[in-house]
Design an enzyme around this catalytic site. Structure first.
Site, PDB file in Angstrom:
ATOM      1  N   HIS A 172     -25.614  48.969  14.414  1.00  0.00           N
ATOM      2  CA  HIS A 172     -24.310  49.505  14.056  1.00  0.00           C
ATOM      3  C   HIS A 172     -23.653  49.974  15.350  1.00  0.00           C
ATOM      4  O   HIS A 172     -24.299  50.566  16.206  1.00  0.00           O
ATOM      5  CB  HIS A 172     -24.454  50.667  13.072  1.00  0.00           C
ATOM      6  CG  HIS A 172     -23.149  51.346  12.796  1.00  0.00           C
ATOM      7  ND1 HIS A 172     -22.071  50.672  12.287  1.00  0.00           N
ATOM      8  CD2 HIS A 172     -22.733  52.625  12.988  1.00  0.00           C
ATOM      9  CE1 HIS A 172     -21.049  51.508  12.167  1.00  0.00           C
ATOM     10  NE2 HIS A 172     -21.423  52.693  12.588  1.00  0.00           N
ATOM     11  N   GLU A 197     -15.698  51.294   3.080  1.00  0.00           N
ATOM     12  CA  GLU A 197     -15.159  52.652   2.958  1.00  0.00           C
ATOM     13  C   GLU A 197     -13.675  52.604   2.645  1.00  0.00           C
ATOM     14  O   GLU A 197     -13.032  53.633   2.553  1.00  0.00           O
ATOM     15  CB  GLU A 197     -15.339  53.428   4.273  1.00  0.00           C
ATOM     16  CG  GLU A 197     -16.772  53.739   4.594  1.00  0.00           C
ATOM     17  CD  GLU A 197     -16.901  54.534   5.888  1.00  0.00           C
ATOM     18  OE1 GLU A 197     -16.167  55.523   6.039  1.00  0.00           O
ATOM     19  OE2 GLU A 197     -17.729  54.170   6.722  1.00  0.00           O
ATOM     20  N   CYS A 252     -20.908  53.587   6.626  1.00  0.00           N
ATOM     21  CA  CYS A 252     -20.982  52.301   7.332  1.00  0.00           C
ATOM     22  C   CYS A 252     -22.202  51.475   6.945  1.00  0.00           C
ATOM     23  O   CYS A 252     -22.421  50.391   7.488  1.00  0.00           O
ATOM     24  CB  CYS A 252     -20.962  52.530   8.834  1.00  0.00           C
ATOM     25  SG  CYS A 252     -19.488  53.385   9.379  1.00  0.00           S
ATOM     26  N   THR A 306     -11.656  53.969  17.989  1.00  0.00           N
ATOM     27  CA  THR A 306     -12.601  52.921  17.603  1.00  0.00           C
ATOM     28  C   THR A 306     -12.407  52.376  16.202  1.00  0.00           C
ATOM     29  O   THR A 306     -12.895  51.285  15.897  1.00  0.00           O
ATOM     30  CB  THR A 306     -14.049  53.457  17.704  1.00  0.00           C
ATOM     31  OG1 THR A 306     -14.128  54.678  16.956  1.00  0.00           O
ATOM     32  CG2 THR A 306     -14.437  53.704  19.146  1.00  0.00           C
TER      33      THR A 306
END
Lengths: 358, 133
Positions: free
Chosen positions: A246, A91, A123, A164
Site C-alpha cells: 500500500h 472509500e 484502503c 497524495t
C-alpha cells in the site's frame, strides 16, 4: 512480530485459484504537488510525491470501476454470465445507500445471477474483495468472481493528505488456477483496532492521527502480515521478483520494503505513488496491475495492502504461462499513467466539487 | 424524477447495447426492434465495439437543465464503426481539441444527477479521443 509458532495463520482456498484477468484505471488529470504548496504553504516545498491523479468532473468510483473491469474482462475472455460475484472495495462509493456493484455488474453484462456488494475497510477494501473472491471460487461456489479496489480519495484542503489523495484502482477476475495468469499461494490477514485514520458518517474529509499512522498502524500491520506469510509459506524476500505495498506516499513503502529485506529493484515496478498518488482502496491493487504488465512466467509476486482502522492483507502469487497471451489484450497501467493532462489548483477545486455553486 | 425512464435505458446507456437485424445484418442503435434498413423484425441484442469517429460536433456554453455543472462541453455526432450515428458528449479532450474524423471510443461516465444532490445519478455513454497505445 508475533512469537506464536503455529503455522495455521495462512489462508488457502480448498481449490487452487488465481487471477484470470486484471485491469487498471487512472484518470488523465494530474495535479503537481507544487500546486498544493503554492496555495497552502506559500510555495514552501514539503511534497511527499511528484503529482497525483484527479478524476474528471464526470468520473467516480462507478465509472472508473467499469473501465478497469472492462480491461479485466478483455484479458480474461470469459463469458460475463459465468461471473458469480462483483465486489467493489472503496472509500468513495457515490451513494451512501445503493450499491456501486450492481451498476458495475449491469454495465458489464454480469447481471442478474450474481452476488454484488460494496466493501469498506479504508484502503484495505480492495484486497478484502480479492481475498473474499478467492474464498468463493476456492470453495467451488462460483467459477469466477470479480474483485475491484477503486477510489476517488478524499483529503481536507490544506491538509498534508491533500498532496497524495488520488484517483484510480484495479480490477481482478479470480478463477480456477488452471486458467490463471497468476496463482495464489496463500494469504495472511492481520487486523487490530487501531484508530489511525477515520471518516465519520456525513463528513466530507477524513481525520488522521498524524505520526500515529506510521509505526503502530502502517508498519506494524504490514510487517506482521508479510512476515507471517513468508514464515508459513517457507519463502524468503529474495525469492520474489516483485513486491507491492500500500502506498500512501513514496517513503512508507520504501521503508517497509527495506525493513522486510526487499530491495529497491523488487519494489520499483509496483511503486506508482510518486506519479499518481495514493488511490486508497485501489493503491496496492493498481501496483499489482503494473507488475503483472511486466511479469514473466515463473515470477513470484508479493502484495501487501494496508487499511486504516487497521489491517493488512498479504498475498503471494506465482505467475504462469498464461500471462504471455493475456497482458497485451487491454490497456496497460502505464498507458493510463502516461496519458497525462496537467491541471492547476483552480481546475482541481472545480473538478473535485470544492467550489460551491448554490 | 424519471426513475422508470432511466432504468429502462440502462442497458443501451451503460454498454452501448443495440440490436442486429437477423435479415440484413444491419446494426441498430438505439434499439427499436424494427430494422430501419429492411423493415424486418430485429430484436437480437448486439453490443457495439464502442469505436467510431466524430461526424460533426458543437460546443455547449448554455447547458440544458441538469448539465450546467459541466459547461463548457462538446456534443458530437459519432459515426460508430458498425454504421449507426449516435449523439453523445465528448469528454477527456484535454488540450487536443476536436476535429471532424477524429477517432473516438465509448466509455461509461456520469451524465448528470436527476434533480438535485438528493437525486438519482444517471450514468451512460460518452466518447473520448481513442487512447493511443
Amino acid at each position: 512480530m508475533d512469537n506464536e509458532q503455529t503455522k495455521d495463520k495462512v489462508m488457502k482456498p480448498s481449490l487452487p485459484v488465481g487471477i484470470v484477468g486484471y485491469g487498471a484505471y487512472v484518470p488523465q488529470y494530474r495535479l503537481p504537488a507544487t500546486e498544493i504548496s503554492r496555495i497552502w504553504r506559500g510555495g514552501l516545498s514539503i511534497e511527499p510525491i511528484l503529482e497525483k491523479s484527479v478524476p474528471g468532473i464526470d468520473e467516480d468510483v462507478i465509472t472508473m470501476s467499469i473501465e478497469a473491469a472492462r480491461n479485466t474482462l478483455m484479458r480474461a475472455e470469459v463469458d460475463p454470465q459465468d461471473i458469480r460475484a462483483v465486489w467493489v472495495g472503496s472509500e468513495s462509493h457515490p451513494y451512501a445507500v445503493k450499491p456501486t456493484s450492481t451498476i458495475v455488474a449491469e454495465a458489464l453484462g454480469i447481471t442478474p445471477y450474481t452476488q454484488a456488494a460494496d466493501m469498506e475497510f479504508a484502503c484495505k477494501a480492495g484486497s478484502e474483495a480479492m481475498v473474499t473472491a478467492m474464498a468463493m471460487v476456492g470453495s467451488g461456489m462460483g467459477r469466477y468472481a470479480l474483485a475491484i479496489g477503486m477510489d476517488t480519495a478524499q483529503g481536507k484542503p490544506g491538509d498534508v493528505l491533500e498532496y497524495t489523495t488520488a484517483a484510480g484502482g484495479g480490477a481482478f477476475l479470480i478463477g480456477p488456477a488452471e486458467e490463471s495468469l497468476a496463482v495464489i499461494d496463500g494469504v495472511t490477514s492481520y487486523v487490530t483496532d487501531t484508530p489511525d485514520f477515520w471518516r465519520r458518517e456525513h463528513q466530507k474529509y477524513p481525520e488522521h492521527g498524524g505520526r500515529f499512522t506510521g509505526q503502530p498502524a502502517y508498519f506494524k500491520h504490514i510487517l506482521n502480515a508479510v512476515n507471517t506469510l513468508l514464515d508459513e509459506l517457507g519463502t524468503t524476500p529474495a525469492e520474489y521478483d516483485f513486491v507491492i505495498f500500500h502506498q500512501p506516499n513514496t517513503k512508507f513503502p520504501q521503508r517497509v520494503a527495506k525493513e522486510l529485506g526487499f530491495t529497491p529493484s523488487q519494489l520499483e515496478t509496483g511503486l506508482l505513488s510518486p506519479r499518481i498518488g495514493n488511490t486508497y482502496a485501489g493503491s496496492s491493487l493498481i501496483g499489482l496491475t503494473a507488475v503483472l504488465d511486466q511479469a514473466e512466467p515463473g515470477d513470484r509476486i508479493l502484495m501487501a495492502s494496508f487499511g486504516s482502522g487497521a489491517g493488512s492483507d498479504a498475498l503471494s502469487f506465482q505467475v504462469t504461462e498464461e500471462i504471455l497471451s493475456r497482458k497485451g489484450k487491454a490497456f496497460s497501467t502505464e498507458d493510463y499513467i502516461s496519458r497525462r493532462t496537467e491541471i492547476d489548483y483552480a481546475q482541481y477545486a472545480r473538478m473535485r466539487g470544492k467550489i460551491t455553486l448554490k | 424524477m424519471d426513475i422508470p425512464r432511466h432504468w429502462r435505458l440502462n442497458k443501451q446507456r451503460y454498454a452501448l447495447t443495440g440490436e442486429v437485424c437477423p435479415h440484413c445484418d444491419a446494426k441498430i442503435f438505439p434499439p427499436r426492434d424494427v430494422c430501419p434498413e429492411c423493415g424486418g423484425e430485429a430484436k437480437t441484442e448486439f453490443e457495439f465495439s464502442g469505436k467510431g469517429e466524430v461526424y460533426s460536433f458543437t460546443d455547449i456554453y448554455n447547458a440544458p437543465e441538469g448539465f450546467e455543472e459541466t459547461i463548457p462541453y462538446t456534443v458530437a455526432l459519432v459515426k460508430l464503426d458498425e454504421g449507426p450515428v449516435v449523439t453523445a458528449q465528448l469528454t477527456d479532450i484535454g488540450d487536443r481539441g476536436v476535429e471532424i474524423g477524429m477517432p473516438v471510443e465509448m466509455i461509461t461516465r456520469k451524465l448528470r444527477s436527476d434533480g438535485d444532490e438528493r437525486g438519482l445519478l444517471v450514468y451512460g455513454y460518452k466518447f473520448r479521443p481513442q487512447v493511443s497505445v
